[in-house]
Enzyme design. Structure first.
Site, PDB file in Angstrom:
ATOM      1  N   GLU A   1       0.820  -1.213   0.000  1.00 44.90           N
ATOM      2  CA  GLU A   1       0.000   0.000   0.000  1.00 44.90           C
ATOM      3  C   GLU A   1       0.856   1.266   0.000  1.00 44.90           C
ATOM      4  O   GLU A   1       0.465   2.284  -0.583  1.00 44.90           O
ATOM      5  CB  GLU A   1      -0.943  -0.006   1.208  1.00 44.90           C
ATOM      6  CG  GLU A   1      -1.954  -1.148   1.213  1.00 44.90           C
ATOM      7  CD  GLU A   1      -2.843  -1.148  -0.031  1.00 44.90           C
ATOM      8  OE1 GLU A   1      -3.103  -0.060  -0.581  1.00 44.90           O
ATOM      9  OE2 GLU A   1      -3.253  -2.241  -0.456  1.00 44.90           O
TER      10      GLU A   1
ATOM     11  N   HIS B   1       1.549   2.206  -3.537  1.00 44.31           N
ATOM     12  CA  HIS B   1       0.475   3.018  -4.112  1.00 44.31           C
ATOM     13  C   HIS B   1       0.533   4.450  -3.579  1.00 44.31           C
ATOM     14  O   HIS B   1       0.364   5.417  -4.337  1.00 44.31           O
ATOM     15  CB  HIS B   1      -0.892   2.412  -3.755  1.00 44.31           C
ATOM     16  CG  HIS B   1      -1.157   1.085  -4.401  1.00 44.31           C
ATOM     17  ND1 HIS B   1      -0.989   0.861  -5.742  1.00 44.31           N
ATOM     18  CD2 HIS B   1      -1.628  -0.078  -3.873  1.00 44.31           C
ATOM     19  CE1 HIS B   1      -1.320  -0.399  -6.025  1.00 44.31           C
ATOM     20  NE2 HIS B   1      -1.695  -0.981  -4.907  1.00 44.31           N
TER      21      HIS B   1
END
Length: 405
Positions: free
Chosen positions: A27, A30
Site C-alpha cells: 500500500e 500506491h
C-alpha cells in the site's frame, strides 16, 4: 489457556507480522506513487475495521490502525464512488460536482482525472513495491547472514531412480539444470521439485568433461516441514551435505543487491511456471495453499530459526532472520498475485487502463461493474479452495472425525 497463548505466540503473531509488513509495503507503493503524481489522499490504514488509533498529517491524510490486522489500504479522495463512476458520463458529472464544491481545477487532484499513464503507474506501484521489498530483504540477508552453499556434487545415486536411468554417476558436478547455471545443491533441488514428470536437461562436469544428460524427475509424496505432505519432483540423487561439505558465502553491498534481484526473479519465475503447470493439469491443484498454511509456515519458520539457540536473544534473532526470508518470498507472491488480470486486483485495473489508452475512453460502467463482480467471485472462490486445501493438508477433517467417532 496456556495452549491458546502458545498457539498465538507460535503461529498467529508471526503470521500477522509477516502479512502486515508485506501488505503495508504494497500500500505504501500506491501511496508514494500517488504523492509523486499529486493525487489527493484521504486515508492510509493498516488493518481494517474500527480505528484503534491514528493521526492526521500536514497533507490532511489520516493515518490509522484498524483492529482487524489482516491487510490494509490507501484511499484516494473520491474512492468511495470508484466503482460507480468509471465511464465518461459519470466522470463528467463527478468533475462538475467537485469543482462546484471546491473550486475550478480541484478535480485535477483526484485520481480518476489523472492521465491514464499516471493511474497505471500508481496501480502498478503496489506490486512493484513488493518486488523491491523482496530484493532488499534478500540483499540484507546475503550481506549479514550469508547463504549456505553445498556443492552440487552427486554423493549417491538411488538405484532405479530417474537419475540412475539418465546416467548420473557419483561425483558428477551439476553445472546447469533446465538452462540455469547451478553452483549450489539447494538451487538444483528447487528446480527438480517443480519439474515432476517434465523432461529436464542437465549439464554435469565429469572429471573435467562436460556431459549432457536428460532426466525426468518423478512425482513423489514427501513430508514437509509443516507436518503435512507435498507432491514434488525427485531425481534420486543425494547431496554431499552429510559429509560436511558446506560453506557460508557472504556478499558485498552491490553484489548482494544483484543477487537479491536474481533471487526475487527466481521466486517469481518458479511461481509462474508452477501455476502454469497447475492450470494445464500437469500439477495437482491441491498443492495451492491459503492463509492457514501461511500461518502454519510462519510458525514453523520462526521455530526453525530459533532452534538450537543458546539464549533468548539468539532465539529471537534466529526467528527474525527466518521470518525475513519468508517475508521476501511471500512479498513476491503477493506482488505477482496482484498483477493477475482479474478485476478488483491491480492487474484488472491495469487491463481496464490499457483498454482506455487504446480506445481513448474508459470502458463502459456496466461492463466494469460486471467485471468487478466476476473478479470478486473468482477471488473468493480461489480463497475458499485454498482454505479447503489447507484444512485437508492439516488433516483437520480426520481430527474432527476422530473426535466425533
Amino acid at each position: 489457556m496456556l495452549g491458546l497463548i502458545q498457539t498465538a505466540l507460535t503461529y498467529i503473531i508471526p503470521f500477522l507480522l509477516v502479512l502486515t509488513v508485506v501488505v503495508t509495503i504494497h500500500e505504501l507503493g500506491h501511496y508514494w506513487a500517488a504523492r509523486a503524481c499529486r493525487v489527493a489522499i484521504d486515508q492510509f490504514s493498516i488493518g481494517f475495521g474500527r480505528r484503534i488509533f491514528g493521526w492526521r498529517d500536514r497533507q490532511g491524510v489520516e493515518w490509522r490502525v484498524g483492529w482487524i490486522p489482516l491487510g490494509g489500504y490507501v484511499r484516494f479522495s473520491g474512492d468511495e464512488n470508484a466503482a460507480s463512476v468509471p465511464d465518461q458520463n459519470n466522470l463528467s458529472a463527478m468533475r462538475q460536482k467537485i469543482e462546484a464544491e471546491q473550486g475550478p481545477g480541484a478535480a485535477d487532484r483526484f485520481f480518476h482525472f489523472k492521465p491514464v499513464w499516471q493511474r497505471a503507474f500508481i496501480t502498478a506501484a503496489g506490486p512493484l513495491a513488493n518486488f523491491v521489498l523482496a530484493i532488499i530483504i534478500f540483499a540484507f540477508l546475503l550481506m549479514s547472514v550469508g547463504e549456505t552453499v553445498i556443492p552440487a556434487r552427486v554423493a549417491a545415486v538411488q538405484p532405479g531412480s530417474p537419475a540412475a536411468a539418465a546416467g548420473f554417476r557419483v561425483d558428477d558436478v551439476v553445472i546447469e539444470a533446465n538452462g540455469q547455471k547451478i553452483d549450489n545443491f539447494f538451487d538444483l533441488q528447487q528446480i527438480i521439485a517443480v519439474r515432476s514428470n517434465a523432461p529436464t536437461q542437465f549439464l554435469v562436469d565429469r572429471g573435467g568433461q562436460v556431459v549432457s544428460l536428460s532426466a525426468t524427475p518423478e512425482r513423489r509424496v514427501m513430508p514437509d516441514r509443516m507436518g503435512g505432505e507435498q507432491k514434488i519432483g525427485v531425481l534420486g540423487i543425494s547431496s554431499p551435505a552429510d559429509a560436511g561439505q558446506r560453506t557460508v558465502r557472504r556478499y558485498g553491498p552491490l553484489e548482494a543487491v544483484g543477487a537479491g534481484a536474481e533471487r526475487t526473479w527466481r521466486v517469481l519465475s518458479t511461481t509462474v511456471y508452477y501455476l502454469g503447470r497447475i492450470v494445464t493439469g500437469r500439477e495437482s491443484a491441491d498443492q495451492l495453499g491459503g492463509p492457514l498454511r501461511i500461518a502454519q509456515a510462519s510458525g514453523q519458520v520462526a521455530q526453525s530459526g530459533a532452534q538450537g539457540a543458546p539464549d533468548a536473544t539468539t532465539m529471537l534473532l534466529g526467528s527474525a532472520v527466518a521470518l525475513l526470508g519468508l517475508t521476501a518470498v511471500l512479498s513476491v507472491g503477493i506482488g505477482f498475485m496482484n498483477l493477475l488480470p482479474v478485476p478488483v486486483l491491480d492487474g484488472g485495473h491495469l487491463l481496464f487502463y490499457a483498454y482506455e489508452a487504446v480506445a481513448r475512453r474508459p470502458l463502459a460502467a456496466k461492463v466494469q461493474a460486471a467485471g468487478y463482480r466476476v473478479g470478486l467471485a473468482l477471488l473468493l472462490g480461489l480463497m475458499l479452495f485454498a482454505t479447503w486445501n489447507d484444512l485437508q493438508q492439516l488433516r483437520v477433517f480426520k481430527f474432527l472425525g476422530g473426535l466425533i467417532s
